[in-house]
Write an enzyme that holds these catalytic residues in place. Sequence first.
Site, PDB file in Angstrom:
ATOM      1  N   ASP A   1      -9.338   0.025  -0.990  1.00  0.00           N
ATOM      2  CA  ASP A   1      -9.654   1.183  -1.830  1.00  0.00           C
ATOM      3  C   ASP A   1      -8.833   1.128  -3.115  1.00  0.00           C
ATOM      4  O   ASP A   1      -9.358   1.281  -4.218  1.00  0.00           O
ATOM      5  CB  ASP A   1      -9.333   2.474  -1.049  1.00  0.00           C
ATOM      6  CG  ASP A   1      -9.603   3.724  -1.863  1.00  0.00           C
ATOM      7  OD1 ASP A   1     -10.673   3.788  -2.495  1.00  0.00           O
ATOM      8  OD2 ASP A   1      -8.740   4.623  -1.875  1.00  0.00           O
TER       9      ASP A   1
ATOM     10  N   TYR B   1      -7.789   5.165   7.666  1.00  0.00           N
ATOM     11  CA  TYR B   1      -8.872   6.093   7.321  1.00  0.00           C
ATOM     12  C   TYR B   1      -9.466   6.775   8.556  1.00  0.00           C
ATOM     13  O   TYR B   1      -9.868   7.924   8.497  1.00  0.00           O
ATOM     14  CB  TYR B   1     -10.014   5.340   6.619  1.00  0.00           C
ATOM     15  CG  TYR B   1      -9.939   5.313   5.120  1.00  0.00           C
ATOM     16  CD1 TYR B   1      -8.852   4.732   4.475  1.00  0.00           C
ATOM     17  CD2 TYR B   1     -10.961   5.848   4.341  1.00  0.00           C
ATOM     18  CE1 TYR B   1      -8.794   4.685   3.092  1.00  0.00           C
ATOM     19  CE2 TYR B   1     -10.903   5.808   2.956  1.00  0.00           C
ATOM     20  CZ  TYR B   1      -9.824   5.230   2.340  1.00  0.00           C
ATOM     21  OH  TYR B   1      -9.779   5.192   0.970  1.00  0.00           O
TER      22      TYR B   1
ATOM     23  N   ASP C   1     -10.091  -0.196  -7.267  1.00  0.00           N
ATOM     24  CA  ASP C   1      -9.964   0.613  -8.487  1.00  0.00           C
ATOM     25  C   ASP C   1      -9.208  -0.173  -9.549  1.00  0.00           C
ATOM     26  O   ASP C   1      -9.555  -0.159 -10.727  1.00  0.00           O
ATOM     27  CB  ASP C   1      -9.193   1.919  -8.208  1.00  0.00           C
ATOM     28  CG  ASP C   1     -10.117   3.095  -7.897  1.00  0.00           C
ATOM     29  OD1 ASP C   1     -11.191   2.859  -7.304  1.00  0.00           O
ATOM     30  OD2 ASP C   1      -9.762   4.238  -8.234  1.00  0.00           O
TER      31      ASP C   1
ATOM     32  N   ASP D   1       1.658  -5.466  -2.318  1.00  0.00           N
ATOM     33  CA  ASP D   1       2.389  -5.129  -3.548  1.00  0.00           C
ATOM     34  C   ASP D   1       2.335  -6.297  -4.529  1.00  0.00           C
ATOM     35  O   ASP D   1       2.076  -6.121  -5.724  1.00  0.00           O
ATOM     36  CB  ASP D   1       3.839  -4.696  -3.242  1.00  0.00           C
ATOM     37  CG  ASP D   1       4.590  -5.650  -2.313  1.00  0.00           C
ATOM     38  OD1 ASP D   1       3.952  -6.538  -1.709  1.00  0.00           O
ATOM     39  OD2 ASP D   1       5.820  -5.506  -2.187  1.00  0.00           O
TER      40      ASP D   1
ATOM     41  N   LYS E   1       0.233  -6.299   4.538  1.00  0.00           N
ATOM     42  CA  LYS E   1       1.639  -5.916   4.374  1.00  0.00           C
ATOM     43  C   LYS E   1       2.360  -6.304   5.663  1.00  0.00           C
ATOM     44  O   LYS E   1       3.001  -5.493   6.334  1.00  0.00           O
ATOM     45  CB  LYS E   1       1.725  -4.403   4.079  1.00  0.00           C
ATOM     46  CG  LYS E   1       3.100  -3.898   3.715  1.00  0.00           C
ATOM     47  CD  LYS E   1       3.600  -4.347   2.345  1.00  0.00           C
ATOM     48  CE  LYS E   1       5.034  -3.887   2.121  1.00  0.00           C
ATOM     49  NZ  LYS E   1       5.637  -4.462   0.892  1.00  0.00           N
TER      50      LYS E   1
HETATM   51  C1  IPM Z   1     -14.271   4.721  -2.482  1.00  0.00           C
HETATM   52  C2  IPM Z   1     -13.839   6.168  -2.543  1.00  0.00           C
HETATM   53  C3  IPM Z   1     -13.869   6.760  -1.132  1.00  0.00           C
HETATM   54  C4  IPM Z   1     -12.873   5.984  -0.298  1.00  0.00           C
HETATM   55  C5  IPM Z   1     -13.589   8.276  -1.058  1.00  0.00           C
HETATM   56  C6  IPM Z   1     -14.566   9.072  -1.901  1.00  0.00           C
HETATM   57  C7  IPM Z   1     -13.592   8.785   0.352  1.00  0.00           C
HETATM   58  O1  IPM Z   1     -12.599   6.272  -3.143  1.00  0.00           O
HETATM   59  O2  IPM Z   1     -15.388   4.453  -2.005  1.00  0.00           O
HETATM   60  O3  IPM Z   1     -13.517   3.870  -2.941  1.00  0.00           O
HETATM   61  O4  IPM Z   1     -11.676   6.294  -0.285  1.00  0.00           O
HETATM   62  O5  IPM Z   1     -13.305   5.035   0.385  1.00  0.00           O
HETATM   63 MG    MG Z   2     -11.859   4.442  -3.984  1.00  0.00          MG
END
Ligand code: IPM
Ligand code: MG
Length: 349
Positions: A242, A136, A246, A218, A186
């Site tokens: 990240d 990042y 999700d 993975d 990884k």
């Molecule tokens: C998160 C989001 C952010 C990230 C984006 C909006 C930059 O996806 O906080 O998970 O990738 O960290």
């Molecule tokens: Mg995110």
Amino acid sequence: MALIAILPGDGIGPEVTAQARRVLEALDLGLSFEEAPVGGAAYHAMGHPLPETTLDLAKRADAILFGAVGDPTCDALERQFRPEQAILGLRKALGFWANLRPATMMPGMEDASTLRPEIAAKIDMVIVRELVGDVYFGEKGRRQTEDGRRQGYDVMSYAEDEVRRIAVVGFEMARRRRKSLISVDKANVLETSQLWRDVVNEVAADYDDVALQHMYVDNAAMQMVRNPGQFDVVITGNLFGDILSDQASMCVGSIGMLPSASLRDWSGDNGLYEPIHGSAPDIAGQGKANPCAAILSAAMLLRHSLDNEAAAQRIEAAVAKALSGGIRTPDMGGSHTTSQMGDAVLAAL
Ligand code: IPM
Ligand code: MG
């Protein structure tokens, strides 16, 4: 009197933070609030996604409640002007390196998960994501190959101290929970990950009471849908965290349910609290957004930055009660609106 900076941002950000603010106000804790624009909204109003005045407020405040950033009308802008730079810039400027993303199944919500209910019921994990390093924040850019093709590059790296401090957070949390830590990397391919693994093993020497397991990312992604109940505390780098957070949110039932805390250290003073979801421009302004992640982020704010565990639990219990009363926004298969969900949480307080 504690000052809370509210940075609503883009898309559904303003709608969900408004509900979280209502909940905080209802608790009558004598908090004061100041709002400032951030993301695409700030770019359109002031020419920059993270204006100086917003950054100043964030620094002055005792804690930050953040909505979401992301605005398709900004897609063609130079990267430094894109909305996402606001949250990345805040994390970096304020040094919020530890990101806590708890994912817990609330009783009665099992049917909202895309996993089988008996599997989803067992979810109770915290993903501890490193937040200011990795690919990042490495060198990135465009260049040309020798034979004239366009090439993009982003450098992945971690220094040992960056890994060590996140490992310590993970072990400390595991010690206070089910004493199990899974470190995701990884290392079979990436040198950055091999260093990560080496450092985590070094830190483990101080935590005999915690069972440590290393898992390739993975495999972790696969295990998280196969048997999410096996995860207690997870530590991982910025990029893997990240993605996996999700995924964890969907296992719980909706990305509209997961809060997060971004901290500088254990003490958590001046932390940033935000739902893990994005700005969802497709449903913005329609009252369809689930405010639970934002409301639960407010609970984390009380817990970590204002040292008010009792108030945090009150909010969490109120959200659970609202949900068990059958209030569901469309992301959870219902048809209640954002403010109806807020009303239900307030009533349950
Ligand atoms: C998160 C989001 C952010 C990230 C984006 C909006 C930059 O996806 O906080 O998970 O990738 O960290
Ligand atoms: Mg995110």
